[in-house]
Design a protein around this motif. Structure first.
Motif, PDB file in Angstrom:
ATOM      1  N   MET A   1     -15.747   9.587 -16.384  1.00  0.00           N
ATOM      2  CA  MET A   1     -16.090  10.480 -15.791  1.00  0.00           C
ATOM      3  C   MET A   1     -15.975  11.953 -16.160  1.00  0.00           C
ATOM      4  N   HIS A   2     -16.587  12.441 -15.751  1.00  0.00           N
ATOM      5  CA  HIS A   2     -16.540  14.359 -15.542  1.00  0.00           C
ATOM      6  C   HIS A   2     -15.928  14.622 -13.934  1.00  0.00           C
ATOM      7  N   ILE A   3     -15.529  16.051 -13.839  1.00  0.00           N
ATOM      8  CA  ILE A   3     -15.832  16.105 -12.523  1.00  0.00           C
ATOM      9  C   ILE A   3     -17.023  17.210 -12.589  1.00  0.00           C
ATOM     10  N   ASN A   4     -17.596  17.905 -11.871  1.00  0.00           N
ATOM     11  CA  ASN A   4     -18.851  18.365 -12.290  1.00  0.00           C
ATOM     12  C   ASN A   4     -18.764  19.833 -12.324  1.00  0.00           C
ATOM     13  N   PRO A   5     -19.008  20.538 -13.212  1.00  0.00           N
ATOM     14  CA  PRO A   5     -18.824  21.894 -13.589  1.00  0.00           C
ATOM     15  C   PRO A   5     -19.474  22.642 -12.451  1.00  0.00           C
ATOM     16  N   CYS A   6     -20.605  22.450 -11.708  1.00  0.00           N
ATOM     17  CA  CYS A   6     -21.439  23.269 -10.649  1.00  0.00           C
ATOM     18  C   CYS A   6     -21.078  22.913  -9.137  1.00  0.00           C
ATOM     19  N   ILE A   7     -19.294  22.692  -9.110  1.00  0.00           N
ATOM     20  CA  ILE A   7     -18.898  22.778  -7.675  1.00  0.00           C
ATOM     21  C   ILE A   7     -17.870  23.730  -7.390  1.00  0.00           C
ATOM     22  N   PHE A   8     -17.492  24.072  -5.908  1.00  0.00           N
ATOM     23  CA  PHE A   8     -16.734  24.738  -5.755  1.00  0.00           C
ATOM     24  C   PHE A   8     -16.083  24.119  -4.335  1.00  0.00           C
TER      25      PHE A   8
ATOM     26  N   LEU B   1     -18.292  13.480  -9.317  1.00  0.00           N
ATOM     27  CA  LEU B   1     -18.371  12.722 -10.725  1.00  0.00           C
ATOM     28  C   LEU B   1     -19.088  12.651 -11.146  1.00  0.00           C
ATOM     29  N   ILE B   2     -19.798  12.933 -12.626  1.00  0.00           N
ATOM     30  CA  ILE B   2     -20.658  12.646 -13.259  1.00  0.00           C
ATOM     31  C   ILE B   2     -20.324  12.241 -14.614  1.00  0.00           C
ATOM     32  N   THR B   3     -21.034  11.490 -15.228  1.00  0.00           N
ATOM     33  CA  THR B   3     -20.488  10.691 -15.944  1.00  0.00           C
ATOM     34  C   THR B   3     -20.804  11.411 -17.703  1.00  0.00           C
ATOM     35  N   GLY B   4     -21.395  12.434 -17.760  1.00  0.00           N
ATOM     36  CA  GLY B   4     -21.345  12.920 -19.365  1.00  0.00           C
ATOM     37  C   GLY B   4     -21.147  14.739 -18.725  1.00  0.00           C
TER      38      GLY B   4
END
Length: 354
Positions: free
Chosen positions: A1-8, A63-66
């Protein structure tokens, strides 16, 4: 899993607010959720599909899968948040035809008008300076094409005065409510030469007057309804360049206009952050009108978005206000050079070096 890059993340005690600026969603995190998110930011491989909090994060795309691919953004993160965060306005009930659009828009306008309106503009005092209604006869035969071709940015002014009649014409055709544009709808009667988002006329103008015949030097507010000026304060001792991020080549400019935006007018009608884009778009329309009229009047023009914001806000008495300065335009007489003499002299010396 990855942290969504479009969050603050915003600190809003007693919570953290996590904001997905791409999807326009927000979530409050208590201490337990915030601590778990911190662990996953440090090491996303700790994701546990048996952990209820982790599953919640995945379900709302924290959280996102890729890793998602986005524009190769060359500016800073703040500009990226602004651009992506004002894209793709949520529109769950988009009208399917023009009749449905008309009904929904009228309903929206009625709801806006039923809500408390923003405060009125800066009041126009009794001791205002009423400007004469400009005669537009001398502008009627000017070629639009010739004016467009003639407009250029000048950084070399000689300090000669402009007249109060020229200032009156500039203000009326840039920010004034045009009497020549009559309209039956009372709510939309205030019409300017430039388009305005939602007809809100969010832009206001403040004059920097150094050398205008018939007008004392100082900082003035323009009142479009009355086509009048009111003095805010005397001209500051510091040169204009200090207010414009050190651009001291402009210190001899006789007259300029700070263009502000009344954000409260815009968010009264449009609550989505997309309307923030419209503040800058409208400012651009207004500044172009100023530059075209000044060119038609035979004046050289200059413009900048490089403002020393805190100093300008103080100068205009706008500290802590929802009305904010966004742009500056000016005009006067000079030799029409794009660059100031000092820069051209440096460039010439550089060219002569072996």
């Amino acid at each position: 899993m990855h942290i969504n890059p479009c969050i603050f993340i915003l600190a809003r005690p007693p919570h953290q607010v996590i904001w997905n600026y791409e999807q326009h969603t927000q979530y409050k995190l208590d201490v337990t959720h915030a601590l778990r998110l911190a662990q996953l930011i440090n090491d996303p491989s700790q994701f546990d599909d048996a952990n209820a909090i982790d599953i919640k994060f995945a379900n709302v795309d924290i959280l996102i899968t890729g890793p998602e691919r986005h524009i190769d953004w060359k500016w800073d993160e703040l500009s990226k948040i602004f651009h992506i965060g004002t894209k793709n306005i949520p529109c769950e009930d988009a009208p399917q035809d023009v009749n449905e659009w008309a009904a929904l828009y009228l309903q929206h306008c009625n709801e806006v008008l039923a809500s408390p309106a923003p405060a009125a503009a800066r009041p126009c005092p009794m001791d205002r300076i009423t400007l004469g209604h400009p005669s537009l006869v001398e502008l009627q035969d000017l070629s639009l094409a010739r004016t467009l071709i003639s407009r250029s940015t000048s950084r070399s002014f000689d300090g000669r005065s402009v007249s109060i009649d020229q200032v009156s014409t500039l203000l009326y055709l840039t920010l004034g409510y045009l009497k020549e544009r009559s309209i039956s709808c009372e709510a939309l009667r205030a019409r300017r030469s430039s388009p305005s988002g939602g007809g809100m006329n969010a832009c206001e103008g403040y004059l920097y007057v150094r050398s205008v015949t018939g007008l004392e030097a100082g900082i003035y507010a323009y009142h479009p309804g009355e086509h009048a000026l009111s003095l805010i304060r005397p001209l500051p001792d510091e040169p204009l360049g200090h207010l414009l991020c050190g651009q001291h080549f402009i210190n001899s400019l006789p007259f300029g206009l700070f263009i502000t935006s009344r954000f409260d007018r815009l968010w009264w009608k449009y609550e989505h952050s997309r309307a923030y884009r419209m503040a800058f778009v409208e400012t651009g329309h207004v500044s172009q009108s100023f530059l075209m009229v000044a060119t038609a009047l035979g004046l050289d023009t200059w413009l900048t978005g490089a403002l020393s914001d805190r100093q300008v806000e103080h100068l205009l008495d706008l500290e802590g206000s929802p009305e904010q300065p966004l742009f500056f335009v000016g005009c006067g007489h000079g030799d029409g050079q794009v660059h100031c003499r000092e820069l051209m002299a440096l460039a010439e010396r550089q060219d002569r070096q072996p």
